[in-house]
Scaffold this motif. Structure first.
Motif, short mmCIF file in Angstrom:
data_model
loop_
_atom_site.label_atom_id
_atom_site.label_comp_id
_atom_site.label_asym_id
_atom_site.label_seq_id
_atom_site.Cartn_x
_atom_site.Cartn_y
_atom_site.Cartn_z
N THR A 221 0.86 -1.19 0.00
CA THR A 221 0.00 0.00 0.00
C THR A 221 0.89 1.23 0.00
N VAL A 222 0.93 1.93 -1.12
CA VAL A 222 1.79 3.10 -1.27
C VAL A 222 0.95 4.36 -1.10
N ASP A 223 1.37 5.22 -0.21
CA ASP A 223 0.65 6.47 0.05
C ASP A 223 1.02 7.50 -1.02
N PRO A 224 0.06 7.92 -1.85
CA PRO A 224 0.39 8.85 -2.94
C PRO A 224 0.81 10.23 -2.44
N LEU A 225 0.42 10.60 -1.23
CA LEU A 225 0.75 11.92 -0.71
C LEU A 225 2.09 11.96 0.02
N LYS A 226 2.58 10.80 0.45
CA LYS A 226 3.81 10.77 1.24
C LYS A 226 4.99 10.14 0.50
N GLU A 227 4.72 9.24 -0.43
CA GLU A 227 5.78 8.44 -1.02
C GLU A 227 6.83 9.28 -1.72
N CYS A 228 6.42 10.36 -2.37
CA CYS A 228 7.38 11.14 -3.16
C CYS A 228 8.33 11.96 -2.28
N CYS A 229 7.88 12.35 -1.10
CA CYS A 229 8.72 13.17 -0.22
C CYS A 229 9.30 12.38 0.95
N ARG A 230 8.55 11.41 1.44
CA ARG A 230 9.05 10.54 2.50
C ARG A 230 8.89 9.10 2.04
N PRO A 231 9.72 8.68 1.09
CA PRO A 231 9.52 7.39 0.42
C PRO A 231 9.67 6.20 1.36
N VAL A 232 8.86 5.21 1.11
CA VAL A 232 8.91 3.95 1.84
C VAL A 232 9.14 2.80 0.87
N CYS A 233 8.35 2.75 -0.19
CA CYS A 233 8.47 1.66 -1.16
C CYS A 233 9.72 1.80 -2.02
N GLN A 234 10.04 3.01 -2.45
CA GLN A 234 11.20 3.21 -3.33
C GLN A 234 12.50 2.73 -2.72
N PRO A 235 12.83 3.11 -1.49
CA PRO A 235 14.08 2.59 -0.91
C PRO A 235 14.04 1.09 -0.68
N ALA A 236 12.85 0.53 -0.44
CA ALA A 236 12.75 -0.92 -0.26
C ALA A 236 13.07 -1.65 -1.57
N ILE A 237 12.59 -1.11 -2.69
CA ILE A 237 12.89 -1.70 -4.00
C ILE A 237 14.38 -1.56 -4.31
N MET A 238 14.93 -0.40 -4.05
CA MET A 238 16.35 -0.17 -4.32
C MET A 238 17.22 -1.09 -3.47
N PHE A 291 2.78 0.99 -8.70
CA PHE A 291 3.77 1.34 -9.73
C PHE A 291 3.49 2.72 -10.34
N ARG A 292 2.21 3.07 -10.49
CA ARG A 292 1.88 4.38 -11.04
C ARG A 292 2.29 5.50 -10.08
N ILE A 293 2.13 5.27 -8.79
CA ILE A 293 2.55 6.28 -7.81
C ILE A 293 4.06 6.45 -7.84
N LEU A 294 4.79 5.35 -7.93
CA LEU A 294 6.25 5.44 -8.00
C LEU A 294 6.70 6.17 -9.26
N SER A 295 6.02 5.92 -10.37
CA SER A 295 6.35 6.62 -11.62
C SER A 295 6.07 8.11 -11.50
N ALA A 296 4.96 8.45 -10.83
CA ALA A 296 4.62 9.86 -10.65
C ALA A 296 5.70 10.59 -9.85
N CYS A 297 6.22 9.92 -8.84
CA CYS A 297 7.30 10.53 -8.06
C CYS A 297 8.51 10.82 -8.94
N LYS A 298 8.77 9.93 -9.87
CA LYS A 298 9.94 10.07 -10.73
C LYS A 298 9.75 11.17 -11.77
N VAL A 299 8.62 11.17 -12.46
CA VAL A 299 8.44 12.13 -13.56
C VAL A 299 8.25 13.55 -13.05
N ASN A 300 7.77 13.70 -11.83
CA ASN A 300 7.54 15.05 -11.31
C ASN A 300 8.79 15.71 -10.75
N LYS A 301 9.92 15.04 -10.87
CA LYS A 301 11.18 15.63 -10.40
C LYS A 301 11.93 16.37 -11.49
#
Length: 476
Positions: A221-238, A291-301
């Motif tokens: 469960t990825v939080d769309p409001l928090k993941e981009c600034c306080r990532p949880v899933c992204q560092p776990a994947i990395m 996956f869409r939330i993670l992509s949004a974090c990437k493209v909005n940078k």
């Protein structure tokens, strides 16, 4: 002794309060019953009004006929459609290779194919490619990997069928109205299915190497409001990708291979394997959302727009300090060229405006010409019907299909928000729009509530009386 007397007094007062409360409660029930009785009478009269009219009365309830003439039609079908006019791509039965052992009609994969075809619909794919189409197509690739290996121990597709499955996916998407140039537009190849140079490609080795419980907990469960600034899933994947790619790095270092080892290739290929594992363990809908939330974090940078050297704008605006027709004309002409590229999000518009402004400042334009020439954020995106800019939302969005209006999308901003002028000429390629962490006041400790025994009785009684008051207010 004084404490005992006070306690007896409060106890007697409590009994009085309870008696008053019960008397008041009985009165409240009578009033409520009367009000409900009145409502019943109102409802019965409405039932009478809702009855069908008797035969012979005015035909108010006859069916309403809608003429096909009211449906929107383009008056000149032989000419090219104007930008963003509703379109309805024809669907047809695709011709498949027959060499991809996958049931494409299964709901888990068919629904994602439908969503991807809609998000990458022919006339809009290039316009929304960076924000909607390519993120969704990338998500489809990851989900298909997990779906393909659902009944096996593998996490990737064999090389023998990867090309065939990829070709079938493109054919199915095209048959459902998607743009056939998606592979080129999104730079995704069939080799993305195979795991490339990643050394771990099966479940058993993956689960021995990676803390899968931690990975799934972070990404289920990825939080769309928090993941981009306080990532949880992204560092776990990395972290998971580093662990499984590190095995190959260690092998290469031990063998002292000649030439420079490109660890980035291992890492990217292994990230694809991690995505496949997540897709295999989550439902297709949950995986797609994540996956869409993670992509949004990437493209909005980053800013996806291409800026040519603004020589004419710099020459016309270099020494202006007040609104200048020649400067604004040159600036508007340059921005008009940018507006033909693609739709971008509101966050991307901020980065693009800052990037372009830094280019102008680097050329010697020190005055905020955005303000002088009334340049808004929406001016950096495609203009709807040539009149108003449209900025997409920074959160993941989809292209929406409607039987009457065709394919459309939701614009986030319709008001005029001034474009930000940079404070320096330093070139930027990306920037963070995350605000600083807010510090909350400390919670009160148990020491705050410590009182002597006499006062506790009084405080408890006051709280009880106050509770009665609150209940009375709510019931009324």
């Amino acid at each position: 002794m004084g404490c005992s007397q006070d306690a007896n007094y409060f106890r007697g007062s409590l009994y009085c309060q309870l008696i008053i409360f019960f008397i008041w409660l009985l009165t409240f029930q009578d009033v409520t019953a009367q009000e409900l009785h009145a409502d019943v009478r109102k409802v019965s009269s409405l039932v009478e009004l809702a009855k069908e009219p008797a035969s012979g009365e005015s035909g108010l309830f006859d069916p309403i006929e809608i003429s096909p003439a009211v449906l929107p039609k383009f008056p000149y079908p032989t000419e090219s459609l104007p930008p963003m006019y509703p379109t309805f791509p024809a669907r047809y039965e695709p011709v498949l290779t027959g060499k991809c052992p996958v049931n494409f009609s299964h709901p888990d994969i068919s629904n994602i194919l439908d969503k991807t075809a809609s998000d990458c619909t022919g006339p809009l794919a290039a316009l929304v490619g960076n924000v909607i189409c390519c993120p969704q197509f990338s998500s489809l690739i990851h989900i298909f990997q997990g779906f393909f290996s659902m009944k096996s121990d593998k996490l990737v597709l064999p090389n023998a069928v990867a090309d065939h499955c990829y070709s079938d996916i493109i054919s199915i998407l095209a048959s459902r109205g998607a743009n056939s140039t998606i592979p080129t537009l999104c730079s995704i190849k069939s080799s993305n299915f195979t795991g490339g140079s990643c050394p771990v490609k099966d479940d058993s080795t993956f689960e021995k190497t990676v803390n899968t419980s931690k990975l799934l907990e972070a990404c289920s469960t990825v939080d769309p409001l928090k993941e981009c600034c306080r990532p949880v899933c992204q560092p776990a994947i990395m972290d998971a990708a580093l662990q499984i790619s590190g095995r190959q790095m260690m092998i290469n270092n031990n063998e002292n291979m000649a030439g420079e080892v490109n660890h980035t290739d291992y890492l990217n290929d292994c990230k694809g394997v991690v995505y496949s594992y997540i897709s295999k363990k989550l439902s297709s809908e949950a995986a797609n959302t994540a996956f869409r939330i993670l992509s949004a974090c990437k493209v909005n940078k980053v800013c996806p727009l291409t800026f040519n050297e603004p020589t004419e704008v710099i020459n016309a605006c270099q020494n202006v300090a007040a609104p200048s027709p020649s400067c604004c004309s040159s600036l508007n002409t340059y921005i008009a060229g940018i507006q033909k590229q693609m739709l971008i999000t509101n966050k991307q518009a901020i980065i693009c405006a800052t990037l372009f402004g830094s280019m102008l400042r680097g050329g010697g334009v020190m005055t905020n010409i955005y303000q002088l020439c009334d340049v808004d954020l929406k001016d950096f995106s495609i203009q709807a019907y040539g009149q108003q800019g449209c900025l997409l939302r920074s959160l993941p969005g989809d292209v929406i299909f409607d039987n009457s209006s065709g394919f459309s999308f939701t614009c986030d901003l319709s008001d005029n928000i001034p474009a930000p002028w940079p404070t320096s000429a330093s070139p930027i390629t990306s920037m963070s729009l995350c605000g600083p962490e807010m510090s909350l006041p400390a919670l009160p400790t148990s020491q705050t509530f410590k009182n002597n025994s006499c006062n506790c009785g009084g405080v408890g009684l006051l709280v009880l009386i106050f509770s009665f008051f609150i209940f009375g207010t709510l019931f009324y």
